[in-house]
Design a protein around this motif. Sequence first.
Motif, PDB file in Angstrom:
ATOM      1  N   TYR A  38      -2.228  -3.215   2.574  1.00 39.53           N
ATOM      2  CA  TYR A  38      -1.892  -3.242   1.182  1.00 39.53           C
ATOM      3  C   TYR A  38      -2.771  -3.969   0.343  1.00 39.53           C
ATOM      4  O   TYR A  38      -3.363  -5.087   0.741  1.00 39.53           O
ATOM      5  CB  TYR A  38      -0.607  -3.537   1.126  1.00 39.53           C
ATOM      6  CG  TYR A  38       0.637  -3.058   2.230  1.00 39.53           C
ATOM      7  CD1 TYR A  38       1.150  -1.849   1.557  1.00 39.53           C
ATOM      8  CD2 TYR A  38       0.906  -3.449   3.281  1.00 39.53           C
ATOM      9  CE1 TYR A  38       2.009  -1.059   2.225  1.00 39.53           C
ATOM     10  CE2 TYR A  38       1.905  -2.435   4.006  1.00 39.53           C
ATOM     11  CZ  TYR A  38       2.392  -1.664   3.405  1.00 39.53           C
ATOM     12  OH  TYR A  38       3.065  -0.613   4.253  1.00 39.53           O
TER      13      TYR A  38
ATOM     14  N   ASP B 144       0.017  -2.283  -4.559  1.00 38.17           N
ATOM     15  CA  ASP B 144       1.128  -1.768  -3.734  1.00 38.17           C
ATOM     16  C   ASP B 144       2.362  -2.818  -3.828  1.00 38.17           C
ATOM     17  O   ASP B 144       3.405  -2.343  -3.416  1.00 38.17           O
ATOM     18  CB  ASP B 144       0.603  -1.730  -2.297  1.00 38.17           C
ATOM     19  CG  ASP B 144      -0.374  -0.655  -2.139  1.00 38.17           C
ATOM     20  OD1 ASP B 144      -0.094   0.591  -2.256  1.00 38.17           O
ATOM     21  OD2 ASP B 144      -1.459  -1.131  -1.486  1.00 38.17           O
TER      22      ASP B 144
ATOM     23  N   ALA C  83       0.598  -8.096   0.327  1.00 37.60           N
ATOM     24  CA  ALA C  83       0.142  -7.237  -0.730  1.00 37.60           C
ATOM     25  C   ALA C  83      -0.878  -7.921  -1.778  1.00 37.60           C
ATOM     26  O   ALA C  83      -0.395  -8.605  -2.687  1.00 37.60           O
ATOM     27  CB  ALA C  83       0.682  -6.337  -1.387  1.00 37.60           C
TER      28      ALA C  83
END
Length: 309
Positions: free
Chosen positions: A121, A125, A268
């Motif tokens: 990620y 995201d 992320a």
Amino acid sequence: MGDALLAENGRPAYIHGQAPAKALDSLKQATAIPIAFFAFNHPVHRLFEIATKRPAHLIEQLWSIRMSSYVRSAAYAASQVLAAQGLTVKRSHLSEVIAALLGYRTHAALAVEETDVSLDYHLDDAEVLVLNQTMGEARAEQLGLPAAGVAVPDVMTACIDALKAHAGSVGVYVSVADFYESHASQALAEAIYNDDDVAGAMAESNASFPDEPEMDIECPSTTDLWAAVSEWAIEADGVMTGEYDLEGDRMFNGDTLNCRGRLLYSKAGRAGLVLIEASGMAGADDSWRDLDREDELAYLQSLERPATL
């Protein structure tokens, strides 16, 4: 922030191995952006050249530009707010402060990580962003903003407000404590209440539990969120108190459950989180048995005392 340019299960669908023309055509169809945009418009005016020479990296290049655009937009908004207060701060400096708030030492470090396709990620995201104010303040100091007559708190407020305003549906929290108080504590309570094992503990107690557990007010200690590479978790304790029907025929055997919940996230970027798993556990609080024994002992002792006139 938002959906990926080429979405596939929430992640960018890369186009490795395609011929240059096909790669660019795929990109045009997926984004519905005119081809001239990729050939001529800044900051992606070189993407046509990139597409014809390095098609495997076209989407990765755009991925980095997308997040950089988010940072630039926030930096511009922050600069406008500061300008309205009579404070002039370079947008490049504000971009650096915002990158630091997102957990990066420099904006360049953010840009490099955003093109790393080995990561599951990226920041774009993220379902939530947890900012690192300490890093942001330190970066503002390094850039000499106080010496230029710009107070660090003013810069922090402008940058944080701008990040929140440009994050769309993504929740932005100013610290782990803010994240816990405003989001995670409720998510943990729901995870506990909906867990199958906890439902079993409820059934064994003979009490009914109409309400979710009361979670600890104080933010629990965690590992360093911004230093975590792939995963990060937060756990907290709570107490669930049940109810008994005084006119019912169910024997009292405790009405309190000691609970613990856990939220596991994928990272992320440095500040972004994507929820992987929410779980809970609970066990009966049997301290009432000790109270019963104490009451019984006190009663027996009272029977042994001689009556007084």
